[in-house]
Enzyme design. Structure first.
Site, short mmCIF file in Angstrom:
data_model
loop_
_atom_site.label_atom_id
_atom_site.label_comp_id
_atom_site.label_asym_id
_atom_site.label_seq_id
_atom_site.Cartn_x
_atom_site.Cartn_y
_atom_site.Cartn_z
N HIS A 127 -0.11 0.27 -9.79
CA HIS A 127 -0.87 -0.54 -8.82
C HIS A 127 -1.50 -1.75 -9.51
CE1 HIS A 127 -3.32 -0.23 -4.82
NE2 HIS A 127 -3.01 -1.48 -5.11
N GLU B 167 -2.53 8.07 -4.89
CA GLU B 167 -2.97 7.59 -6.20
C GLU B 167 -4.32 8.23 -6.55
OE1 GLU B 167 -3.26 3.34 -6.23
OE2 GLU B 167 -1.20 3.04 -5.56
N ARG C 72 0.85 -1.17 0.00
CA ARG C 72 0.00 0.00 0.00
C ARG C 72 0.90 1.24 0.00
NH1 ARG C 72 -3.47 -2.61 -1.58
NH2 ARG C 72 -5.61 -2.87 -0.85
#
Length: 354
Positions: free
Chosen positions: A271, A254, A225
């Site tokens: 991601h 993000e 993360r």
């Protein structure tokens, strides 16, 4: 029954439309209170924040995320308001392990030969981290694991190393997994990869203090993360030559990612470490199973991942199945397409099954 679904969750539509009276597909970032007001179930990814602001006053009684992580769900509020929630633990663990294998092989163009004897530090040894450990071991690396809860369950396997100096690599430890402190990993590892959930205990786990403890100018990999690694501190560590390379798949803020870190990173991806078709199908099936259980519906046949094209040629090199450098080139050339690159991800398989 009415369901609202993130429109970027692949392979699940036909099954859901057999189970529900109405299925509505929306972009995850655009799902709002009006969309869920008369909805029974909500199926999302990490882009939809499921909390009081979204769910209060709605009919929603079930929330599922087709992801391992669930920090985008206010689980306490859901539980207090009678909303069952579920995530998909371990669904894309094989996919992330494949991503890490690709990264390791890309760091060493000799396809693994240059990795033998190096030390891999794995922070977090759950569904994902345990498979990453096996990747390192298969490549002949010494694997150090930091996972205090797991180590406490396996005290016989905890062999923390002395703190006074860097130890030479004993040959008998090549390919052996050792449970150690985070400080030992900072001191001993040539490559450090993070595989922990994001919570208050792991936020900025790799912070300024952590980077100052590094001794071998390691490669830092974050595919867990964004908030696990302090990106500002990482950039300073790179400028000070404490870190030799960075591989970033999960980012702070993000999709508005740091352009400085993007440009400096050896591999920078949007991601997608867990985005294999196999991982997606695993998540789909876990979501459908939980949905059917909650609403007492008959379980449909499992969803299957699509096969690779018939003309796909595979000679046994893992990089033929997946090469993270390709995803990195796309993001570096067009960082404003971060969300599009995630939402329109090409077919990727973890193994060749033709």
């Amino acid at each position: 029954m009415k369901i609202v679904v993130d429109d970027k969750i692949p392979y699940i539509r036909e099954t859901l439309e057999q189970l529900a009276d109405e299925v509505v597909y929306k972009k995850g970032l655009e799902i709002g209170p009006e969309d869920v007001k008369d909805v029974d179930a909500l199926i999302v990814r990490t882009r939809t924040r499921c909390d009081e602001q979204l769910l209060k006053g709605s009919k929603v009684q079930f929330v599922a995320t087709a992801t391992i992580g669930y920090d985008h769900i206010d689980t306490t509020w859901c539980e207090q308001n009678g909303i069952e929630w579920t995530n998909s633990p371990g669904c894309n663990s094989g996919s992330v392990a494949q991503y890490i294998e690709s990264v390791l092989l890309s760091l060493n163009p000799s396809e693994g030969g240059g990795l033998v004897g190096l030390t891999l530090g794995v922070v977090g040894c759950g569904h994902v981290g345990s498979k990453v450990c096996r990747v390192g071991e298969q490549l002949g690396m010494r694997v150090l694991v930091n996972d205090p809860p797991l180590a406490s369950q396996n005290p016989a396997e905890r062999r923390d190393l002395p703190t006074d100096s860097i130890l030479p690599l004993p040959l008998e430890r090549v390919g052996v997994r050792l449970f150690v402190s985070l400080e030992t990993i900072a001191r001993e590892a040539d490559i450090i990869t993070f595989h922990v959930p994001l919570d208050e205990t792991t936020r900025y786990l790799a912070d300024e203090a952590f980077f100052k403890k590094l001794r071998r100018q390691p490669v830092i990999i974050n595919s867990s993360r964004g908030g696990v690694v302090d990106e500002a501190a990482l950039l300073r560590a790179m400028d000070e030559d404490r870190v030799s390379q960075a591989v970033i798949d999960t980012w702070e803020h993000e999709p508005d990612i740091s352009r400085t870190l993007l440009n400096k990173a050896f591999i920078a991806t949007p991601h997608i470490a867990g985005y294999s078709a196999d991982g997606k199908v695993n998540a789909d099936n876990m979501v459908v199973e939980a949905l059917c259980r909650h609403f007492s519906l008959p379980q449909p046949p499992p969803i299957q991942a699509p096969k690779l094209p018939k003309d796909f040629q595979y000679t046994g090199n893992p990089l033929e199945l997946y090469n993270a450098m390709n995803d990195s080139r796309k993001l570096k050339s067009c960082p404003e397409s971060f969300e599009d690159l995630r939402g329109n991800y090409p077919l990727r398989r973890e193994f060749f099954d033709q």
